[in-house]
Design a protein around this motif. Structure first.
Motif, short mmCIF file in Angstrom:
data_model
loop_
_atom_site.label_atom_id
_atom_site.label_comp_id
_atom_site.label_asym_id
_atom_site.label_seq_id
_atom_site.Cartn_x
_atom_site.Cartn_y
_atom_site.Cartn_z
N HIS A 26 0.91 -1.11 -0.03
CA HIS A 26 -0.02 -0.12 -0.18
C HIS A 26 1.00 1.28 -0.03
CE1 HIS A 26 0.33 0.96 4.44
NE2 HIS A 26 0.77 -0.10 4.69
N ASN A 27 0.18 2.37 -0.46
CA ASN A 27 1.03 3.59 -0.62
C ASN A 27 0.15 4.95 -0.13
OD1 ASN A 27 -0.83 4.16 -2.53
ND2 ASN A 27 0.58 3.97 -4.22
N ARG A 28 -0.69 4.60 0.98
CA ARG A 28 -1.36 5.59 1.76
C ARG A 28 -1.69 5.30 2.97
NH1 ARG A 28 -0.74 7.21 -2.97
NH2 ARG A 28 -2.12 8.35 -4.28
N TRP A 29 -1.73 6.39 3.99
CA TRP A 29 -2.01 6.12 5.27
C TRP A 29 -3.70 6.14 5.66
CZ3 TRP A 29 1.69 3.98 8.10
CH2 TRP A 29 3.26 4.18 7.57
N HIS A 30 -4.19 4.96 6.21
CA HIS A 30 -5.70 5.13 6.31
C HIS A 30 -6.09 4.06 7.62
CE1 HIS A 30 -9.90 5.18 6.00
NE2 HIS A 30 -9.83 6.15 5.44
N PRO A 31 -6.97 4.43 8.62
CA PRO A 31 -7.07 3.34 9.46
C PRO A 31 -7.89 2.01 8.92
CG PRO A 31 -8.50 4.93 9.88
CD PRO A 31 -7.50 5.59 8.85
N GLU A 32 -8.46 2.19 7.76
CA GLU A 32 -9.21 1.08 7.34
C GLU A 32 -8.45 0.08 6.31
OE1 GLU A 32 -13.13 2.12 6.02
OE2 GLU A 32 -13.36 3.63 7.58
N ILE A 33 -7.41 0.35 5.99
CA ILE A 33 -6.29 -0.54 5.22
C ILE A 33 -6.25 -1.85 5.94
CG2 ILE A 33 -4.29 -0.98 4.00
CD1 ILE A 33 -3.99 2.15 3.57
N PRO A 202 6.11 21.42 -4.18
CA PRO A 202 4.63 21.32 -3.80
C PRO A 202 4.59 21.62 -2.24
CG PRO A 202 5.18 19.29 -5.17
CD PRO A 202 6.59 20.03 -4.87
N LEU A 203 3.64 22.47 -1.60
CA LEU A 203 3.67 22.61 -0.29
C LEU A 203 2.83 21.61 0.35
CD1 LEU A 203 2.44 26.60 -0.49
CD2 LEU A 203 4.77 25.57 -0.42
N ALA A 204 2.17 20.69 -0.36
CA ALA A 204 1.61 19.76 0.35
C ALA A 204 1.25 18.62 -0.60
CB ALA A 204 0.47 19.88 1.31
N ASN A 205 1.02 17.51 -0.21
CA ASN A 205 0.45 16.37 -1.35
C ASN A 205 -0.55 15.90 -0.76
OD1 ASN A 205 3.02 15.77 -3.12
ND2 ASN A 205 3.80 16.31 -1.28
N LEU A 206 -1.90 16.32 -1.20
CA LEU A 206 -3.13 15.95 -0.57
C LEU A 206 -3.74 14.62 -1.08
CD1 LEU A 206 -4.83 19.79 -0.76
CD2 LEU A 206 -3.68 18.69 1.23
N GLY A 211 -2.88 6.96 -8.48
CA GLY A 211 -1.72 6.21 -8.28
C GLY A 211 -1.93 5.47 -7.01
N CYS A 212 -3.34 5.33 -6.27
CA CYS A 212 -3.33 5.05 -5.20
C CYS A 212 -3.45 3.37 -5.04
CB CYS A 212 -4.78 5.67 -4.42
SG CYS A 212 -5.10 5.18 -2.89
N HIS A 213 -2.78 2.96 -4.04
CA HIS A 213 -2.77 1.26 -3.64
C HIS A 213 -3.01 1.08 -2.24
CE1 HIS A 213 -1.65 0.24 -7.86
NE2 HIS A 213 -0.72 1.34 -7.73
N LEU A 214 -4.17 0.42 -1.92
CA LEU A 214 -4.67 0.37 -0.69
C LEU A 214 -4.54 -1.38 -0.18
CD1 LEU A 214 -7.81 2.74 -0.85
CD2 LEU A 214 -5.44 3.06 -0.03
N GLY A 215 -3.45 -1.95 -0.74
CA GLY A 215 -3.33 -3.13 -0.21
C GLY A 215 -4.46 -4.17 -0.48
N ALA A 231 -7.38 8.78 2.29
CA ALA A 231 -5.97 8.44 2.65
C ALA A 231 -5.03 9.57 2.36
CB ALA A 231 -5.91 6.98 1.89
N ALA A 232 -4.18 9.67 3.39
CA ALA A 232 -2.99 10.57 3.39
C ALA A 232 -2.00 9.91 2.58
CB ALA A 232 -2.46 10.86 4.69
N ARG A 233 -1.37 10.92 1.80
CA ARG A 233 0.17 10.52 0.98
C ARG A 233 1.22 10.38 2.08
NH1 ARG A 233 0.80 11.86 -4.00
NH2 ARG A 233 2.37 10.53 -3.70
N THR A 234 1.99 9.44 1.77
CA THR A 234 3.05 9.06 2.54
C THR A 234 4.35 9.92 2.66
OG1 THR A 234 4.15 7.50 0.64
CG2 THR A 234 2.62 6.77 2.58
N ILE A 235 4.32 11.14 1.99
CA ILE A 235 5.52 11.90 1.57
C ILE A 235 5.99 12.49 3.04
CG2 ILE A 235 6.48 13.97 0.59
CD1 ILE A 235 5.69 11.63 -1.31
N PRO A 236 5.24 13.12 3.89
CA PRO A 236 6.02 13.66 4.94
C PRO A 236 5.76 12.70 6.36
CG PRO A 236 3.73 14.61 4.75
CD PRO A 236 4.04 13.50 3.95
N GLY A 237 6.68 13.00 7.17
CA GLY A 237 6.64 12.46 8.44
C GLY A 237 5.42 13.16 9.36
N ARG A 238 4.95 12.49 10.13
CA ARG A 238 3.69 12.96 10.92
C ARG A 238 3.74 12.49 12.39
NH1 ARG A 238 1.21 11.62 5.81
NH2 ARG A 238 0.52 13.42 4.75
N GLU A 239 2.82 12.59 12.96
CA GLU A 239 2.60 12.05 14.39
C GLU A 239 2.52 10.51 14.64
OE1 GLU A 239 0.46 15.94 14.66
OE2 GLU A 239 0.51 14.39 13.09
#
Length: 452
Positions: A26-33, A202-206, A211-215, A231-239
């Motif tokens: 997968h290439n996104r962050w989401h609680p339902e993956i 890019p200031l952010a990647n929304l 290109g989305c893949h969700l496992g 689902a959030a992009r994986t580009i930046p580090g976060r919490e």
């Protein structure tokens, strides 16, 4: 009795696409993956990973793959992995997940990597206004060492590490991410001084379905459409950790990750053979496929006990990282300073990014006196074991940043000496990096005082 061989919980086949793997990536962050594997605390388990592009970048003699890469598809992550305790009770929101890196390395038979800069029109890099062309250097591994035919005369030990390791966000945390990043994307040009210096990155990647893949979630279903739009992009580090690119997270390191969903849903990827602090060229470590052998523990209630929120909700926390005992040893360094004054001579107020940019540019121009092209040095400083520091952040108006380069990685003495830099055939560094032409229209920056 000897411990058992680490259990392989996620395998990859480098001949297959990321979505064709037995356990789809997968290439996104989401609680339902949904998780693709389950592990218990104290169990040592093995996770294999493709390189962050899913094998788009090739070991060949062209940078065209870098120039035309579709960055909506990255990063490809292995997981999620559900973590439970010995009683089968999963990690729960509010816990800390302690993840120890027991072992890691390149996948057998795939002992090579690459460093690159993206085209100015397709992501660029930290110095994209100075280096707008897509470039690429291939690196080969000899045990712990890396060398490149495209950057001759340097050889260094790698401090191998995962660029990305993190837990899944809750839906509440995901909404916080998307709201604040959308605000930056929509209003950033009006308020962020940094945009005037680093230009058009890019200031952010929304969130985007492109290109989305969700496992395990099948593309084209109503469930996929809903999650892909959130689902959030994986580009930046976060919490949740994520793309922190901390080069010292190697063997023996431990990462204390906040848990936001049941089971934690741990994912990892973006393996690096070596990286310099800042990873300045963006595709800037020695990127590779690889494996991790991990062991997890659950600290019940650890978020509240150990992490103080730095924001308006209890979710505004960040991981803690425990650096391992393994790293290259260097005794001599050449250190370059930068201050928060840009190439036009304009003063910026305590801007550490501008100061670090100046330090990197100073290092590039200096090392180019020793037979290297500036593109070679730019890629080298992105992936060699150099160390960046914020050396001063309180003395208005200038932030001071430094970049320290170990002198032992070069086959020549790069220190200043009495007299001029020696001139001779041995200082001509060929081959140069692979590169494409820049065909775009975005403005570029030339340092009028730098030697060409």
């Amino acid at each position: 009795m000897a411990p058992p061989t680490p259990r392989l919980v996620v395998s990859v086949d480098l001949k297959k696409k990321p979505w064709e793997q037995a356990l789809p990536l997968h290439n996104r962050w989401h609680p339902e993956i949904p998780p693709v594997a389950h592990v218990k605390v104290s169990e040592v388990f093995r996770v294999e990973m493709v390189d962050w592009t899913g094998s788009v970048i090739k070991d060949d003699d062209s940078a065209a793959d870098v120039k035309f890469i579709d960055l909506s598809t990255v990063h490809y992550l292995s997981g999620p992995i559900r973590v439970v305790d010995k009683k089968e009770t999963p990690a729960m929101p509010g816990d800390l997940l302690a993840v120890e890196i027991c072992n890691l390395g390149p996948l057998p038979g795939d002992e090579w990597g690459y460093t690159a800069t993206f085209d100015r029109e397709n992501g660029g890099g930290f110095l994209t206004d100075h280096f707008p062309c897509a470039t690429k250097a291939i690196w080969y591994f000899e045990g712990i060492y890396a060398y490149s035919p495209h950057i001759p005369g340097v050889r260094f030990p790698g401090l191998t590490h995962p660029g990305i390791i993190g837990t899944a966000p809750s839906i509440e945390l995901l909404n916080i991410w998307n709201e604040r990043e959308r605000e930056v994307e929509e209003n950033g040009h009006k308020s962020l001084k940094l945009c005037e210096v680093l230009h058009s990155r890019p200031l952010a990647n929304l969130p985007s379905t492109k290109g989305c893949h969700l496992g395990k979630i099948k593309k084209g279903t109503a469930e996929w459409e809903k999650i892909a739009k959130e689902a959030a992009r994986t580009i930046p580090g976060r919490e949740n950790g994520g793309n922190c690119d901390i080069k010292n997270l190697s063997r023996g390191s431990k990462i204390y990750l906040p848990v936001f969903v049941e089971g934690a849903n741990l994912s990892t990827g973006d393996m690096h053979f070596s990286q310099g602090d800042g990873e300045v060229s963006f595709c800037g470590a020695i990127e590779m496929s690889g494996f991790l052998e991990l062991k997890c523990e659950i600290i019940r209630g650890g978020m509240k006990e150990y992490l103080t929120p730095m924001g308006p909700t209890p979710l505004h926390v960040n991981p803690i990282f425990e650096i391992g005992p393994v790293e290259p040893r260097f005794s001599e360094w050449l250190v370059f300073e930068g201050i928060s004054v840009d190439e036009s001579g304009r003063q910026h107020f305590l801007d550490a990014s501008v100061a670090y940019k100046r330090a990197v540019l100073n290092a590039i121009d200096y090392l180019s006196k020793f037979g290297y092209s500036k593109e070679q040095v730019y890629l080298l400083l992105s992936c060699c074991p150099c160390e960046g520091r914020i050396s001063g952040i309180v003395d208005a108006p200038n932030a001071v940043a430094t970049l320290a380069i170990p002198t032992a990685i070069f086959d020549q003495d790069i220190r200043p000496k009495a007299g001029k830099v020696p001139i001779g055939p041995r200082l001509v560094r060929k081959l140069d990096v692979l590169r494409c032409s820049y065909d775009g229209n975005l403005p570029t920056t030339k340092n009028p005082a730098a030697s060409m």
